[in-house]
Enzyme design. Structure first.
Site, PDB file in Angstrom:
ATOM      1  N   HIS A 121      -6.395   2.001  11.442  1.00 20.86           N
ATOM      2  CA  HIS A 121      -6.044   0.885  12.245  1.00 20.86           C
ATOM      3  C   HIS A 121      -7.067   0.338  13.328  1.00 20.86           C
ATOM      4  O   HIS A 121      -6.729  -0.139  14.465  1.00 20.86           O
ATOM      5  CB  HIS A 121      -4.777   1.205  13.085  1.00 20.86           C
ATOM      6  CG  HIS A 121      -3.849   1.708  12.255  1.00 20.86           C
ATOM      7  ND1 HIS A 121      -2.544   2.220  12.391  1.00 20.86           N
ATOM      8  CD2 HIS A 121      -3.340   1.355  10.674  1.00 20.86           C
ATOM      9  CE1 HIS A 121      -1.614   2.348  11.321  1.00 20.86           C
ATOM     10  NE2 HIS A 121      -2.107   2.020  10.500  1.00 20.86           N
ATOM     11  N   GLU A 173      -4.995  -2.884   1.002  1.00 14.52           N
ATOM     12  CA  GLU A 173      -6.121  -2.078   1.500  1.00 14.52           C
ATOM     13  C   GLU A 173      -7.050  -1.605   0.452  1.00 14.52           C
ATOM     14  O   GLU A 173      -6.681  -1.033  -0.354  1.00 14.52           O
ATOM     15  CB  GLU A 173      -5.547  -1.105   2.303  1.00 14.52           C
ATOM     16  CG  GLU A 173      -4.656  -1.451   3.496  1.00 14.52           C
ATOM     17  CD  GLU A 173      -4.145  -0.361   4.170  1.00 14.52           C
ATOM     18  OE1 GLU A 173      -4.293   0.909   3.912  1.00 14.52           O
ATOM     19  OE2 GLU A 173      -3.256  -0.635   5.010  1.00 14.52           O
ATOM     20  N   GLU A 211      -1.552   5.435  -0.318  1.00 16.57           N
ATOM     21  CA  GLU A 211      -2.536   4.887   0.127  1.00 16.57           C
ATOM     22  C   GLU A 211      -3.429   6.353   0.690  1.00 16.57           C
ATOM     23  O   GLU A 211      -3.553   6.433   1.772  1.00 16.57           O
ATOM     24  CB  GLU A 211      -2.394   4.069   1.283  1.00 16.57           C
ATOM     25  CG  GLU A 211      -1.020   4.442   2.245  1.00 16.57           C
ATOM     26  CD  GLU A 211      -0.871   3.385   3.522  1.00 16.57           C
ATOM     27  OE1 GLU A 211      -1.799   3.241   4.222  1.00 16.57           O
ATOM     28  OE2 GLU A 211       0.330   3.033   3.653  1.00 16.57           O
TER      29      GLU A 211
END
Length: 400
Positions: free
Chosen positions: A230, A260, A356
């Protein structure tokens, strides 16, 4: 001049993200939970719950907002600064409170609930100060935390929600391709990020011409900035051989989707390629584990073992995936559906979850940087459907 504490103000056509029947179905499930808990009313104060049950996504700017649900009413509570927009964008009724005197917000809520109700509220969202005012103005005979029940409800997506999430995943892909086209040596992270964001904003406007547009964003990181998932965008210029992290986040009526990917500028060295390919393999393995009957903890432990066999587990930085729906970086986390060791939720058809895996190799070691791939999957009756289309891996994502 007679200045009221609150009033109703209706004007313009009503436009919502979903059909009225969708909201009625959500409220019916909520009212069943209310019956089971012995509640006569619920007060919601979070952005995610108000949006989920009414369609209205508020902009607080320091003001409180609410949604009151009883067995026969659903009423949003909004500030006068918004005029009739909350009514146009909500399912059910709306009351506007004024700021002529302090705490008119609570007077408007009391108009619906009365005093002495058995009241549901969101303990994970309400501040101590607001809780004290709730007690003072509403004097509930009993206050019950309804947030866990509503989170469990949000974890199971309707067909209409899945259709919208599917559109969001496609928009995220559009942003990914725009970013890939903008990558070149000397480009700044911010320039590349804006290319992805602008492409997604335009795509959302094309697909949803009657929506409100807000909150779509991109995190595009390079070099050392890839070490955290982040990390914000900077003005760092891309250099040949840089590791990159592409993160696109289209927001459609409060619903979050994401893409992503790991990329490299120009070429990728052998050590980095080995780490990258290992993370891609973990990503593919993890996606194969997402099916009805598997628990979040079981999936997590299996991927942990996969990384441990390759002496990479120590570089894992967070859980392997999470739920999707009414969600953003400042509201709506469905903590009961995350791929972590301490979550024993069992996957069921209708849930939507990401895979992820991320590895962060510290600076100074071969292959240094953060590696992450992210796909969104819909749990089906006999497996899972990957609704992310943008390719992953070195063959497509060594760029420029």
């Amino acid at each position: 001049m007679n200045r009221p504490d609150f009033y109703r103000f209706y004007q313009g056509p009503r436009i919502l993200p979903f059909a009225p029947d969708e909201y009625d179905a959500r409220l019916a499930i909520l009212r069943k939970s209310m019956d089971e808990a012995g509640l006569s009313a619920c007060l919601f104060t979070s952005m995610h719950s108000i949006a989920y049950y009414s369609g209205f996504l508020y902009c607080a700017f320091g003001r409180p907002y609410g949604l009151v649900v009883t067995q026969d009413a659903s009423v949003t509570i909004s500030a006068g600064i918004d005029a009739a927009q909350p009514w146009r964008r909500c399912h059910g009724d709306n009351i506007t409170y004024t700021d002529w005197q302090r705490n008119n917000y609570w007077r408007a809520i009391r108009e619906i609930t009365g005093q002495g109700a058995a009241l549901g509220f969101e303990a994970d969202h309400m501040t101590l100060a607001q809780h004290a005012l709730m007690t003072e103005f509403l004097a509930p005979i009993r206050a019950h935390d309804i947030a866990p029940a509503t989170m469990r409800q949000r974890m199971h997506k309707s067909a209409a929600e899945i259709a919208l999430i599917r559109q969001g995943a496609a928009v995220a892909d559009v942003g990914g391709y725009a970013i890939r086209e903008a990558i070149r040596e000397g480009a700044r992270e911010i320039d590349v990020a804006m290319a992805g964001r602008d492409a997604m904003e335009l795509e959302i406007a094309e697909r949803f011409p009657d929506a409100e547009y807000r909150d779509t964003w991109v995190w595009f990181q390079s070099g050392i900035n890839t070490d955290g998932a982040h990390n914000p965008v900077t003005a760092r210029k891309l250099e040949r051989g840089d590791i990159l992290s592409l993160n696109t986040f289209p927001m459609i009526s409060g619903y979050y989707t994401a893409l992503e990917r790991t990329l490299f500028v120009g070429d990728v060295d052998a050590a980095s390629r080995a780490i990258w390919e290992a993370n891609v393999a973990a990503h593919e393995y993890g996606m194969s584990l997402l099916k009805p009957g598997a628990s979040c903890a079981e999936v997590t432990e299996a991927i942990n073992a996969f990384f441990a066999e390759r002496d990479l587990l120590q570089y894992r930085t967070f859980g392997y995936g999470h739920s999707f729906g009414v969600l953003s970086h400042y509201y709506g986390r469905e903590a009961g559906l995350e791929l972590r060791e301490d979550i024993d939720t069992v996957l069921e058809p209708g849930m939507v979850i990401s895979m992820e895996p991320m590895l962060t190799i510290p600076e100074g070691q071969p292959g240094a940087g953060g590696y992450r791939e992210h796909d969104i999957l819909v749990i089906t009756e006999d497996g899972a459907e990957d609704i992310t289309g943008y390719p992953y891996g070195p063959n497509f994502n060594t760029v420029g």
